[in-house]
Motif scaffolding. Structure first.
Motif, PDB file in Angstrom:
ATOM      1  N   PRO A 211       0.821  -1.213   0.000  1.00  0.00           N
ATOM      2  CA  PRO A 211       0.000   0.000   0.000  1.00  0.00           C
ATOM      3  C   PRO A 211       0.855   1.264   0.000  1.00  0.00           C
ATOM      4  N   LYS A 212       0.321   2.308  -0.613  1.00  0.00           N
ATOM      5  CA  LYS A 212       0.983   3.615  -0.658  1.00  0.00           C
ATOM      6  C   LYS A 212       0.049   4.637  -0.016  1.00  0.00           C
ATOM      7  N   GLY A 213       0.608   5.498   0.824  1.00  0.00           N
ATOM      8  CA  GLY A 213      -0.194   6.478   1.537  1.00  0.00           C
ATOM      9  C   GLY A 213      -0.338   7.773   0.749  1.00  0.00           C
ATOM     10  N   ALA A 214      -1.453   7.912   0.035  1.00  0.00           N
ATOM     11  CA  ALA A 214      -1.703   9.134  -0.723  1.00  0.00           C
ATOM     12  C   ALA A 214      -1.919  10.293   0.250  1.00  0.00           C
ATOM     13  N   MET A 215      -1.204  11.398   0.020  1.00  0.00           N
ATOM     14  CA  MET A 215      -1.241  12.550   0.910  1.00  0.00           C
ATOM     15  C   MET A 215      -2.297  13.543   0.421  1.00  0.00           C
ATOM     16  N   LEU A 216      -3.483  13.482   1.005  1.00  0.00           N
ATOM     17  CA  LEU A 216      -4.552  14.409   0.664  1.00  0.00           C
ATOM     18  C   LEU A 216      -4.370  15.672   1.500  1.00  0.00           C
ATOM     19  N   THR A 217      -4.066  16.784   0.831  1.00  0.00           N
ATOM     20  CA  THR A 217      -3.831  18.032   1.543  1.00  0.00           C
ATOM     21  C   THR A 217      -5.149  18.768   1.787  1.00  0.00           C
ATOM     22  N   HIS A 218      -5.086  19.773   2.643  1.00  0.00           N
ATOM     23  CA  HIS A 218      -6.257  20.631   2.848  1.00  0.00           C
ATOM     24  C   HIS A 218      -6.688  21.244   1.512  1.00  0.00           C
ATOM     25  N   TRP A 219      -5.746  21.686   0.725  1.00  0.00           N
ATOM     26  CA  TRP A 219      -6.002  22.287  -0.590  1.00  0.00           C
ATOM     27  C   TRP A 219      -6.730  21.305  -1.498  1.00  0.00           C
ATOM     28  N   ASN A 220      -6.241  20.055  -1.544  1.00  0.00           N
ATOM     29  CA  ASN A 220      -6.890  19.023  -2.355  1.00  0.00           C
ATOM     30  C   ASN A 220      -8.341  18.823  -1.949  1.00  0.00           C
ATOM     31  N   ILE A 221      -8.567  18.614  -0.648  1.00  0.00           N
ATOM     32  CA  ILE A 221      -9.907  18.238  -0.172  1.00  0.00           C
ATOM     33  C   ILE A 221     -10.885  19.404  -0.310  1.00  0.00           C
ATOM     34  N   VAL A 222     -10.442  20.615  -0.020  1.00  0.00           N
ATOM     35  CA  VAL A 222     -11.327  21.773  -0.173  1.00  0.00           C
ATOM     36  C   VAL A 222     -11.806  21.884  -1.611  1.00  0.00           C
ATOM     37  N   HIS A 223     -10.904  21.707  -2.574  1.00  0.00           N
ATOM     38  CA  HIS A 223     -11.309  21.799  -3.974  1.00  0.00           C
ATOM     39  C   HIS A 223     -12.261  20.669  -4.362  1.00  0.00           C
ATOM     40  N   SER A 224     -12.004  19.458  -3.877  1.00  0.00           N
ATOM     41  CA  SER A 224     -12.905  18.351  -4.214  1.00  0.00           C
ATOM     42  C   SER A 224     -14.289  18.548  -3.611  1.00  0.00           C
ATOM     43  N   ALA A 225     -14.351  19.022  -2.370  1.00  0.00           N
ATOM     44  CA  ALA A 225     -15.654  19.280  -1.757  1.00  0.00           C
ATOM     45  C   ALA A 225     -16.414  20.348  -2.539  1.00  0.00           C
ATOM     46  N   MET A 226     -15.697  21.346  -3.026  1.00  0.00           N
ATOM     47  CA  MET A 226     -16.343  22.387  -3.824  1.00  0.00           C
ATOM     48  C   MET A 226     -16.756  21.858  -5.193  1.00  0.00           C
ATOM     49  N   HIS A 227     -15.943  20.978  -5.766  1.00  0.00           N
ATOM     50  CA  HIS A 227     -16.329  20.361  -7.040  1.00  0.00           C
ATOM     51  C   HIS A 227     -17.621  19.568  -6.899  1.00  0.00           C
ATOM     52  N   PHE A 228     -17.731  18.776  -5.834  1.00  0.00           N
ATOM     53  CA  PHE A 228     -18.969  18.023  -5.617  1.00  0.00           C
ATOM     54  C   PHE A 228     -20.147  18.962  -5.368  1.00  0.00           C
ATOM     55  N   GLN A 229     -19.897  20.032  -4.640  1.00  0.00           N
ATOM     56  CA  GLN A 229     -20.956  21.010  -4.396  1.00  0.00           C
ATOM     57  C   GLN A 229     -21.496  21.545  -5.719  1.00  0.00           C
ATOM     58  N   ILE A 230     -20.599  21.863  -6.645  1.00  0.00           N
ATOM     59  CA  ILE A 230     -20.999  22.413  -7.939  1.00  0.00           C
ATOM     60  C   ILE A 230     -21.675  21.346  -8.803  1.00  0.00           C
ATOM     61  N   CYS A 231     -21.039  20.190  -8.934  1.00  0.00           N
ATOM     62  CA  CYS A 231     -21.525  19.153  -9.846  1.00  0.00           C
ATOM     63  C   CYS A 231     -22.880  18.599  -9.411  1.00  0.00           C
ATOM     64  N   CYS A 232     -23.091  18.471  -8.097  1.00  0.00           N
ATOM     65  CA  CYS A 232     -24.339  17.903  -7.581  1.00  0.00           C
ATOM     66  C   CYS A 232     -25.296  18.975  -7.088  1.00  0.00           C
ATOM     67  N   GLN A 233     -24.900  20.248  -7.217  1.00  0.00           N
ATOM     68  CA  GLN A 233     -25.727  21.376  -6.781  1.00  0.00           C
ATOM     69  C   GLN A 233     -26.183  21.201  -5.327  1.00  0.00           C
ATOM     70  N   CYS A 234     -25.213  20.872  -4.471  1.00  0.00           N
ATOM     71  CA  CYS A 234     -25.511  20.599  -3.064  1.00  0.00           C
ATOM     72  C   CYS A 234     -25.734  21.890  -2.289  1.00  0.00           C
ATOM     73  N   THR A 235     -26.663  21.847  -1.333  1.00  0.00           N
ATOM     74  CA  THR A 235     -26.957  22.968  -0.451  1.00  0.00           C
ATOM     75  C   THR A 235     -27.160  22.453   0.963  1.00  0.00           C
ATOM     76  N   ALA A 236     -27.434  23.378   1.872  1.00  0.00           N
ATOM     77  CA  ALA A 236     -27.681  23.002   3.265  1.00  0.00           C
ATOM     78  C   ALA A 236     -28.944  22.167   3.419  1.00  0.00           C
ATOM     79  N   ALA A 237     -29.801  22.165   2.414  1.00  0.00           N
ATOM     80  CA  ALA A 237     -31.040  21.375   2.484  1.00  0.00           C
ATOM     81  C   ALA A 237     -30.802  19.906   2.175  1.00  0.00           C
ATOM     82  N   ASP A 238     -29.610  19.549   1.707  1.00  0.00           N
ATOM     83  CA  ASP A 238     -29.364  18.160   1.303  1.00  0.00           C
ATOM     84  C   ASP A 238     -29.114  17.262   2.499  1.00  0.00           C
TER      85      ASP A 238
END
Length: 547
Positions: A211-238
């Motif tokens: 196994p290899k330990g992929a280093m997920l940075t704060h920068w990486n995760i913040v962008h991915s969470a925002m990508h999902f927010q945009i792609c799935c049109q997520c809001t506080a109602a979800d």
């Protein structure tokens, strides 16, 4: 050269920035780290429901308070910024409490699949030199001793019921997780280690089996969470169903941290079963989830499907494999409001690299979608040159969601990351409209219901049995899981195959996660077929198995 046309995702202000020697487009307005993301959500939605786990219901304010107490307890015990804390925890509220506590300290969370066996857990603990582990008490037998993991100083057991003992007999010095939650110390302020700092280590196996330990940075995760927010049109109602493991990049990023980013609710399913899934989805008015394609088939096959009101369910994401058209049609008939959205990504891309837009899946059945807002994909030949639009090659993925490399593994990092791109090992193409197609896997793995099984790891374990001369693992198509594993074994002379099958199952189960144990075993008297370079010809084995 392949250049992807402009995307039609909702507009966000972007700017080019330099991180880890890459210059990539980034969201201009974003949290600087995961602690700022959480604190912002708590400030806006303190009274909104954040987590539902059985009878446990927590608002964002309550979740933040419980995580703060755990962070205070960890601080008192000597856990500091940069320390690695392993989370061997099932899908439950305590996973999220512990996760946010680790983030608060600026420490690094290391989620491990609870189906992993002892050998794999020992490796992870030693490879990242973890200081602490938080685990379900039911998994205590898999937690290594001080001799097996010398760097591990702190062990915390989460009880399944009030008053349950905190530790297994072999684990000296184990404390109850409830002791951390009861801490009366002043909670530490949110740490801000820098957005390029590692927030999470997720271990992903390679073709070498280590196994290899992929280093997920704060920068990486913040962008991915925002990508999902945009792609799935997520809001506080979800309200999103957590039916995949919280320790997997999909559960962790696509569901938990995406909901925490927008102020939505995570509804926990501790173990997937079709009827309970339907019951929970109806009762909690689920609007969003991301699961493997096999789960949709299992739900449709459940005889009780039509009894439940699933009218609130609007986004049904699934992994990077095409959904059968028959499944899409049946879901459209039964759940007309549900938008199926295929996504493609990996641990190394912090989950999404592409996603199908809402309402477009039926028209692009073979595609895994178009690039996320800040993403980039190039299609490369074996010499590392980009090929023309529509031609096939290896998919190289870039963007702020791509991790900088592997923990303490410069050789693997240099091999798999080139010029700011991650070499996915997948063969695919991009059409003139920017739709991405994944055609085959260059890497030798099996996708068993969304769990990746790397053949080399299983083959290495098989070859460790004294009655095995040669072994190879191949994929066998399966209507429900997509693929299952078939072991092709050349046994030692005189060994009876029925007896050997049971022995090999037990041998594999002792060294591998249960989903990695081969589903089927076949035996050969002749050596495995190989090419001139000595490589096993797996296509020939697959053809023989199909016949």
């Amino acid at each position: 050269m392949q250049r992807v046309p402009p995307r039609a995702w909702p507009e966000r202000a972007l700017r080019f920035e330099s991180h880890f020697g890459r210059v990539v487009p980034c969201f201009r307005d974003r949290p600087r780290d995961l602690n700022e993301l959480v604190a912002h959500t708590v400030s806006l939605h303190a009274d909104r429901e954040a987590v539902v786990d059985g009878t446990t219901r927590m608002s964002y304010g309550e979740l933040e308070q419980r995580a703060a107490r755990v962070a205070a307890g960890l601080t008192d015990d000597g856990v500091h910024e940069g320390d690695r804390v392993v989370l061997l925890i099932t899908n439950r509220a305590e996973f999220m409490i512990a996760l946010l506590a680790v983030f608060r300290l600026g420490a690094i969370a290391v989620p491990v699949n609870v189906r992993e066996e002892r050998d794999g857990i020992v490796f992870v603990l030693n490879q990242c030199q973890a200081k602490a582990i938080i685990f379900d008490v039911s998994l205590a037998a898999r937690v290594p001793t001080a001799t097996e993991a010398p760097a591990l100083k702190l062990r915390y057991a989460i009880a399944d019921a009030p008053g349950q003992a905190a530790s297994g007999a072999h684990l000296s010095g184990t404390h109850a997780f409830s002791r951390l939650e009861a801490s009366t110390a002043t909670p530490p302020a949110y740490a801000h280690p820098g957005e390029d700092a590692t927030a999470v280590l997720l271990y992903t196996s390679g073709t070498t089996g280590r196994p290899k330990g992929a280093m997920l940075t704060h920068w990486n995760i913040v962008h991915s969470a925002m990508h999902f927010q945009i792609c799935c049109q997520c809001t506080a109602a979800d309200r999103s169903m957590l039916a995949v493991p919280a320790s997997h990049v999909t559960g962790l990023v696509a569901i938990i941290l995406t909901m925490f980013n927008v102020g939505g609710c995570v509804v926990v399913m501790r173990e997937f079963k079709a009827t309970p899934f339907l019951e929970l989805a109806a009762r909690e008015r689920i609007t969003h989830t991301i699961v493997v394609p096999a789960i949709y088939n299992l739900l449709l096959r459940d005889p009780s499907f039509d009894r439940f009101d699933l009218s609130h369910w609007r986004v049904g994401g699934y992994g990077g494999a095409p959904m059968p058209q028959a499944t899409i049609q049946r879901l459209a008939e039964k759940l007309p409001r549900l938008s199926l959205q295929n996504a493609y990504g990996a641990t190394e891309t912090t989950s999404p690299a592409t996603m199908v837009r809402a309402g477009e899946q039926a028209a692009h059945l073979a595609s895994v979608g178009q690039l996320v807002t800040c993403g980039d994909i190039r299609v490369m030949d074996d010499d590392g040159r980009e090929v023309p639009t529509g031609q096939t090659g290896e998919l190289w993925i870039g963007g702020p969601m791509v991790v900088p490399g592997y923990w303490d593994n410069p050789e693997a990092t240099a091999r798999e990351f080139v010029g700011g791109y991650w070499k996915s090992g997948d063969i695919g193409s991009i059409d003139a409209e920017g739709y991405v197609y994944v055609l085959d896997r260059k890497k030798d793995l099996i996708n068993r219901g969304g769990y990746k099984v790397f053949c080399a790891e299983v083959e290495s374990v098989l070859m460790g049995h004294p009655d095995v001369v040669e072994a190879a693992l191949i994929a066998q198509p399966d209507d429900v899981l997509g693929e299952k594993g078939r072991a092709i074994v050349v046994p030692r002379a005189g060994v009876a195959s029925p007896t050997l099958t049971e022995a090999l199952r037990a041998h594999c189960a002792a060294h591998l996660a249960d989903y990695k144990v081969p589903d089927f075993f076949s035996y050969r008297d002749a050596p495995l077929p190989r090419n001139a370079n000595g490589k096993v010809l797996k296509r020939a084995l697959r053809d023989t198995a199909a016949d």
